[in-house]
Design a protein around this motif. Structure first.
Motif, mmCIF file in Angstrom:
data_model
loop_
_atom_site.group_PDB
_atom_site.id
_atom_site.type_symbol
_atom_site.label_atom_id
_atom_site.label_comp_id
_atom_site.label_asym_id
_atom_site.label_seq_id
_atom_site.Cartn_x
_atom_site.Cartn_y
_atom_site.Cartn_z
ATOM 1 N N UNK A 102 1.015 -1.301 -0.064
ATOM 2 C CA UNK A 102 0.075 -0.037 -0.040
ATOM 3 C C UNK A 102 1.061 1.142 -0.135
ATOM 4 N N UNK A 103 0.974 2.034 -1.174
ATOM 5 C CA UNK A 103 1.931 3.083 -1.250
ATOM 6 C C UNK A 103 0.959 4.321 -0.992
ATOM 7 N N UNK A 104 1.385 5.290 -0.242
ATOM 8 C CA UNK A 104 0.604 6.571 0.008
ATOM 9 C C UNK A 104 1.648 7.755 -0.459
ATOM 10 N N UNK A 105 0.963 8.627 -1.082
ATOM 11 C CA UNK A 105 1.450 9.795 -1.403
ATOM 12 C C UNK A 105 0.722 11.023 -1.012
ATOM 13 N N UNK A 106 1.446 12.141 -0.254
ATOM 14 C CA UNK A 106 0.715 13.294 0.266
ATOM 15 C C UNK A 106 1.276 14.298 -0.640
ATOM 16 N N UNK A 107 0.469 15.162 -1.365
ATOM 17 C CA UNK A 107 0.704 16.139 -2.090
ATOM 18 C C UNK A 107 -0.103 17.452 -1.353
ATOM 19 N N UNK A 108 0.903 18.638 -1.170
ATOM 20 C CA UNK A 108 -0.281 19.855 -0.545
ATOM 21 C C UNK A 108 0.737 21.069 -0.745
ATOM 22 N N UNK A 109 0.253 21.948 0.268
ATOM 23 C CA UNK A 109 0.707 23.237 0.173
ATOM 24 C C UNK A 109 0.944 23.640 1.632
ATOM 25 N N UNK A 110 1.916 24.868 2.151
ATOM 26 C CA UNK A 110 1.768 25.169 3.509
ATOM 27 C C UNK A 110 2.492 26.307 3.621
ATOM 28 N N UNK A 111 2.112 27.092 4.764
ATOM 29 C CA UNK A 111 2.743 28.267 5.164
ATOM 30 C C UNK A 111 3.221 28.128 6.690
ATOM 31 N N UNK A 112 4.290 28.678 7.123
ATOM 32 C CA UNK A 112 4.997 28.771 8.268
ATOM 33 C C UNK A 112 5.374 29.928 8.854
ATOM 34 N N UNK A 113 5.548 30.306 10.060
ATOM 35 C CA UNK A 113 6.148 31.481 10.631
ATOM 36 C C UNK A 113 6.758 31.083 11.707
ATOM 37 N N UNK A 114 7.864 31.743 12.170
ATOM 38 C CA UNK A 114 8.647 31.754 13.452
ATOM 39 C C UNK A 114 9.559 32.764 13.724
ATOM 40 N N UNK A 115 10.724 32.641 14.593
ATOM 41 C CA UNK A 115 11.604 33.671 14.852
ATOM 42 C C UNK A 115 12.816 33.201 14.287
ATOM 43 N N UNK A 116 13.894 34.528 14.174
ATOM 44 C CA UNK A 116 15.227 34.230 13.630
ATOM 45 C C UNK A 116 16.015 35.084 14.301
ATOM 46 N N UNK A 117 17.323 35.046 14.334
ATOM 47 C CA UNK A 117 18.404 35.551 14.909
ATOM 48 C C UNK A 117 19.682 35.459 13.998
#
Length: 547
Positions: A102-117
């Motif tokens: 049983x092969x599964x594939x998940x396609x999609x889109x996303x947006x993320x946010x966070x902090x940086x230094x």
């Protein structure tokens, strides 16, 4: 929180004559799960995956000549996943059926946010700044697989392969802000995009492996490792083992077969179990010999009857026959009845089996028949099957022909009389079933009726003195009033009372390995065909949050 998603499916539970099924899928219980249902189930898993991913945060860093770049508390703001399944029989030689990939594939889109230094040091100065980071990908893909067949420990079941997980992020847009130097970082951000992609791909596979490994293990336990037993009123239980012997399939379905071994447990004296040999599938992980081509995998989906949308379960006539015949082998069709009292035309009998009380029954007799037996104040009847029943399934339900022997002993004190004889008859039992959820599992609850052919046997009556029959004993010919009354009594016992007692004992039903933890069946319609039972159910909800 997962919402309960209503999935309309058809559940076909069939018992088909062995000759109509292809070996080795021709005995026991055979479950057929359509690709459509697997897709519906995958959608629920993806809902859980999305919820889990939204609750995760991840961090990372990158460094170069004199600088450090860090990001943390990065989480998904939006996530859109679209799962797709593929089913393939690998044609492996073990058991002759192959395993199902049983092969599964998940396609999609996303947006993320966070902090940086960002920190830069040199021998004459030090520079640092920090802010926010926003990332988005319009397309990414995660691929994984579950092997349904022989596991590494030699058992048959669901085996998730974490090493098969592959994740790829095709494009990634990164925007930093929150600092007066953000425009400089955005110019240089291309240097960190591969690191961002790698982190996202690693997190995606880690969560995928956790979710699918847990789902495969829980679903396997729910289907195969539960207590599927029928408790007996006189102690002990008839237990059915649902551990699978085959898991295979094709491009349109998965097939799970179990021999459904039947055992009698927790009795002081356990009679021998008579049951046919079952499928033997040696576990093998050996590749085909060099120089030989792997044989082409068979399409087992077309060889096992069932719906193309939903779940089917095949209860072979072999299984139903073994279940009913083992009632004979386990001495569960033997009863002793002793009259307790008589009130006019009503006779009250205590029913026991193996010395254990089962029930008390009242027999209503016509006045003339009751009067003919009234002089006998001690009435005892032993009834039991003499050989395994003959079982068939047709359009009217399940039928079983049972040869029955009845030993009758009637005696009286005044006058001192005793009649004692053995009768034989062929009885015909018919059964229908209904699917219901009972005691935390799905079962087929039986309804049983019985009819009796003409009793055969000779009945003698004579005076009793000091426990011995006098020489003046005489035979009662057919048509004698006492003989007719006894036949009426036996018919009433079998057709009206013992059938009801057996039905009451089977009130827990024939257990089915439908995982109640995750599937809820709304309703079911039952019909019967030659050689199999058909139970059609719709309104099945899938809930992976059940604990």
């Amino acid at each position: 929180m997962l919402s309960r998603v209503l999935v309309i499916i058809i559940l076909t539970i069939t018992g088909i004559r062995t000759s109509e099924l292809s070996p080795p899928l021709n005995t026991g219980i055979i479950g057929k799960i359509s690709k459509q249902f697997l897709q519906d189930f995958a959608n629920e898993i993806i809902d859980e995956f999305e919820e889990d991913l939204r609750g995760r945060t991840f961090s990372g860093s990158d460094s170069g000549s004199g600088y450090n770049f860090n990001y943390w508390n990065v989480r998904a703001n939006s996530l859109s996943l679209n799962p797709a399944l593929s089913l393939e029989n690998d044609g492996s030689p073990g058991g002759g059926t192959g395993q199902l990939i049983v092969g599964g594939s998940i396609g999609g889109s996303t947006s993320l946010s966070g902090s940086w230094s960002f920190n830069k040091k040199s021998w004459w100065y030090s520079f640092s700044t920090s802010g926010t980071v926003d990332m988005s990908s319009s397309w990414f893909m995660v691929q994984s697989r579950v092997v349904m067949g022989t596991k590494s420990d030699g058992r048959v079941g669901f085996n998730y392969d974490p090493s098969a997980c592959r994740a790829s992020v095709a494009d990634l847009d990164v925007e930093v802000g929150g600092s007066s130097y953000s425009w400089i970082i955005n110019i240089l951000i291309w240097a960190f995009q591969d690191d961002f992609k790698g982190t996202l791909e690693e997190v995606a596979c880690r969560i995928t492996n956790e979710v699918l490994s847990d789902a495969a293990e829980k679903f396997s336990q729910a289907m195969f490792d539960k207590d599927f037993s029928m408790p007996l009123k006189t102690g002990g239980e008839v237990k059915m083992d649902f551990n699978p012997s085959i898991i295979t399939g094709g491009s349109d379905c998965a097939i799970i077969a179990t021999p459904a071994t039947i055992e009698l447990q927790a009795l002081l004296k356990t009679p021998p179990i008579v049951t046919p040999d079952f499928i033997y599938l040696p576990a093998t992980n050996q590749p085909p010999p060099l120089g030989r081509r792997r044989r082409q995998a068979e399409d087992w989906c077309s060889k096992v009857p069932g719906t193309t949308r939903g779940i089917s379960v095949v209860l072979t006539e072999d299984l139903i026959t073994r279940l009913i015949q083992n009632l004979h082998h386990f001495n569960l069709l033997k009863f002793e009845l002793v009259e307790r009292e008589r009130d006019g035309s009503t006779m009250t009998f205590d029913v026991t089996r193996n010395g254990q009380s089962m029930s008390t029954i009242d027999l209503e007799f016509p006045g003339d028949s009751a009067e003919r037996l009234a002089d006998f104040n001690d009435k005892r009847i032993r009834i039991g099957s003499t050989e395994p029943p003959e079982v068939q399934i047709d359009e009217n339900g399940i039928s079983a022909s049972v040869n029955v022997r009845a030993r009758v002993t009637f005696s009286s004190e005044s006058p001192k009389l005793e009649i004692r004889k053995e009768f034989n008859a062929k009885t015909h039992w018919r059964g229908t079933v209904r699917l219901t959820e009972k005691d935390g599992r799905y079962s087929l609850i039986p309804h049983i009726t019985a009819s009796v052919d003409v009793w055969t046997g000779k009945l003698y009556i004579g005076a009793v003195r000091d426990g011995e029959v006098r020489a003046s004993q005489r035979k009662l010919e057919e048509g004698h009033q006492i003989l007719d009354a006894i036949e009426r009594l036996l018919n009433s016992l079998l057709e009206e009372n013992l059938a009801a007692i057996l039905e009451e004992e089977g009130r827990s039903g024939i257990p089915l390995n439908i995982p109640l933890e995750y599937l809820t069946i709304g309703s079911a319609d039952v019909s019967y065909k030659d050689g199999y039972i058909l139970v059609e159910a719709d309104d099945i909800s899938i809930d992976l949050e059940h604990e």
